[in-house]
Design a protein around this motif. Structure first.
Motif, PDB file in Angstrom:
ATOM      1  N   ASN A 180       0.678  -1.182   0.202  1.00 18.30           N
ATOM      2  CA  ASN A 180      -0.034  -0.174  -0.073  1.00 18.30           C
ATOM      3  C   ASN A 180       0.893   1.043   0.017  1.00 18.30           C
ATOM      4  O   ASN A 180       1.768   1.363   0.816  1.00 18.30           O
ATOM      5  N   TYR A 181       0.669   2.141  -0.852  1.00 13.11           N
ATOM      6  CA  TYR A 181       1.737   3.315  -1.030  1.00 13.11           C
ATOM      7  C   TYR A 181       0.537   4.724  -1.187  1.00 13.11           C
ATOM      8  O   TYR A 181      -0.328   4.569  -1.440  1.00 13.11           O
ATOM      9  N   ALA A 182       1.011   5.665  -0.479  1.00 15.49           N
ATOM     10  CA  ALA A 182       0.833   6.968  -0.439  1.00 15.49           C
ATOM     11  C   ALA A 182       0.883   7.331  -2.174  1.00 15.49           C
ATOM     12  O   ALA A 182       1.787   7.175  -2.640  1.00 15.49           O
ATOM     13  N   ASP A 183      -0.210   8.178  -2.305  1.00 18.78           N
ATOM     14  CA  ASP A 183      -0.375   8.648  -4.160  1.00 18.78           C
ATOM     15  C   ASP A 183       1.222   9.524  -4.250  1.00 18.78           C
ATOM     16  O   ASP A 183       1.615   9.468  -5.117  1.00 18.78           O
ATOM     17  N   SER A 184       1.695  10.212  -3.106  1.00 10.01           N
ATOM     18  CA  SER A 184       2.706  10.901  -3.311  1.00 10.01           C
ATOM     19  C   SER A 184       4.204  10.104  -3.673  1.00 10.01           C
ATOM     20  O   SER A 184       5.024  10.827  -4.225  1.00 10.01           O
ATOM     21  N   VAL A 185       4.174   8.961  -3.166  1.00 10.01           N
ATOM     22  CA  VAL A 185       5.296   8.315  -3.540  1.00 10.01           C
ATOM     23  C   VAL A 185       5.074   7.051  -4.578  1.00 10.01           C
ATOM     24  O   VAL A 185       6.105   6.247  -4.840  1.00 10.01           O
ATOM     25  N   LYS A 186       3.884   6.766  -5.075  1.00  8.92           N
ATOM     26  CA  LYS A 186       3.761   5.605  -5.738  1.00  8.92           C
ATOM     27  C   LYS A 186       4.502   5.899  -7.203  1.00  8.92           C
ATOM     28  O   LYS A 186       4.620   6.755  -7.555  1.00  8.92           O
ATOM     29  N   GLY A 187       5.183   4.681  -7.470  1.00 11.09           N
ATOM     30  CA  GLY A 187       6.079   4.745  -8.634  1.00 11.09           C
ATOM     31  C   GLY A 187       7.420   4.925  -8.436  1.00 11.09           C
ATOM     32  O   GLY A 187       8.323   4.995  -9.094  1.00 11.09           O
ATOM     33  N   ARG A 188       7.811   5.652  -7.118  1.00 12.82           N
ATOM     34  CA  ARG A 188       9.242   5.997  -6.592  1.00 12.82           C
ATOM     35  C   ARG A 188       9.432   5.299  -5.626  1.00 12.82           C
ATOM     36  O   ARG A 188      10.912   5.141  -5.545  1.00 12.82           O
ATOM     37  N   PHE A 189       8.682   4.800  -4.874  1.00 13.84           N
ATOM     38  CA  PHE A 189       9.036   4.066  -3.431  1.00 13.84           C
ATOM     39  C   PHE A 189       8.744   2.752  -3.740  1.00 13.84           C
ATOM     40  O   PHE A 189       7.644   2.291  -3.923  1.00 13.84           O
ATOM     41  N   THR A 190       9.578   1.800  -2.967  1.00 11.45           N
ATOM     42  CA  THR A 190       9.115   0.321  -3.014  1.00 11.45           C
ATOM     43  C   THR A 190       9.476  -0.258  -1.532  1.00 11.45           C
ATOM     44  O   THR A 190      10.329  -0.203  -0.923  1.00 11.45           O
ATOM     45  N   ILE A 191       8.430  -0.753  -0.971  1.00  6.70           N
ATOM     46  CA  ILE A 191       8.608  -1.464   0.354  1.00  6.70           C
ATOM     47  C   ILE A 191       8.777  -2.782   0.136  1.00  6.70           C
ATOM     48  O   ILE A 191       8.033  -3.673  -0.579  1.00  6.70           O
ATOM     49  N   ALA A 192       9.467  -3.703   1.120  1.00  2.59           N
ATOM     50  CA  ALA A 192       9.747  -4.990   0.947  1.00  2.59           C
ATOM     51  C   ALA A 192      10.152  -5.448   2.382  1.00  2.59           C
ATOM     52  O   ALA A 192      10.429  -4.282   3.138  1.00  2.59           O
ATOM     53  N   ARG A 193      10.235  -6.660   2.579  1.00  2.00           N
ATOM     54  CA  ARG A 193      10.675  -7.356   3.821  1.00  2.00           C
ATOM     55  C   ARG A 193      11.259  -8.472   3.832  1.00  2.00           C
ATOM     56  O   ARG A 193      11.113  -9.428   2.697  1.00  2.00           O
ATOM     57  N   ASP A 194      11.968  -8.895   4.769  1.00  7.17           N
ATOM     58  CA  ASP A 194      12.636 -10.093   4.909  1.00  7.17           C
ATOM     59  C   ASP A 194      12.293 -10.753   6.407  1.00  7.17           C
ATOM     60  O   ASP A 194      12.778 -10.262   7.092  1.00  7.17           O
TER      61      ASP A 194
END
Length: 126
Positions: free
Chosen positions: A58-72
């Motif tokens: 889930n991303y804020a509109d302001s960061v969509k396409g620029r930020f990527t969240i991931a987890r290990d």
């Protein structure tokens, strides 16, 4: 129980940074994880979230396409890859954990989170 955010710093417009959030004290492998930020003089705002299974983000509109969240989950760590940074991305970034969530839930509201890290400062120069 501790969430330790790191990776912040000073970067020029258009640059990239990767934030990390390492959890300790308990396993967060069944918790949704999120990133929030707070700029000077502004309220804290949602940035990104990921479900514990990684099936949903889930991303804020302001960061969509620029930020990527991931987890290990094996490392009890969540990441935020930030590309094409803008001066308006300047803020203290906080990671947070939401307990008791379904495997597909990636919450976007701060009241849904139970544990918070101490924050890491990201400064984007113009």
């Amino acid at each position: 129980v501790q969430l330790q955010a790191s990776g912040g710093g000073l970067v020029q417009t258009g640059g990239s940074l990767r934030l990390s959030c390492a959890a300790s004290g308990r396993s967060f492998s069944r918790d949704a994880m999120g990133w929030f930020r707070q700029a000077p003089g502004k309220e804290r705002e949602f940035v990104a979230a990921i479900s514990w299974s990684s099936i949903s983000t889930n991303y804020a509109d302001s960061v969509k396409g620029r930020f990527t969240i991931a987890r290990d989950n094996a490392k009890n760590t969540v990441y935020l890859q930030m590309n094409s940074l803008k001066p308006e991305d300047t803020a203290v970034y906080y990671c947070a954990a939401a307990t008791g969530t379904r495997h597909y839930t990636a919450p976007g509201e701060d009241y849904e989170y139970d544990y918070w890290g101490q924050g890491t400062l990201v400064t984007v120069s113009s």
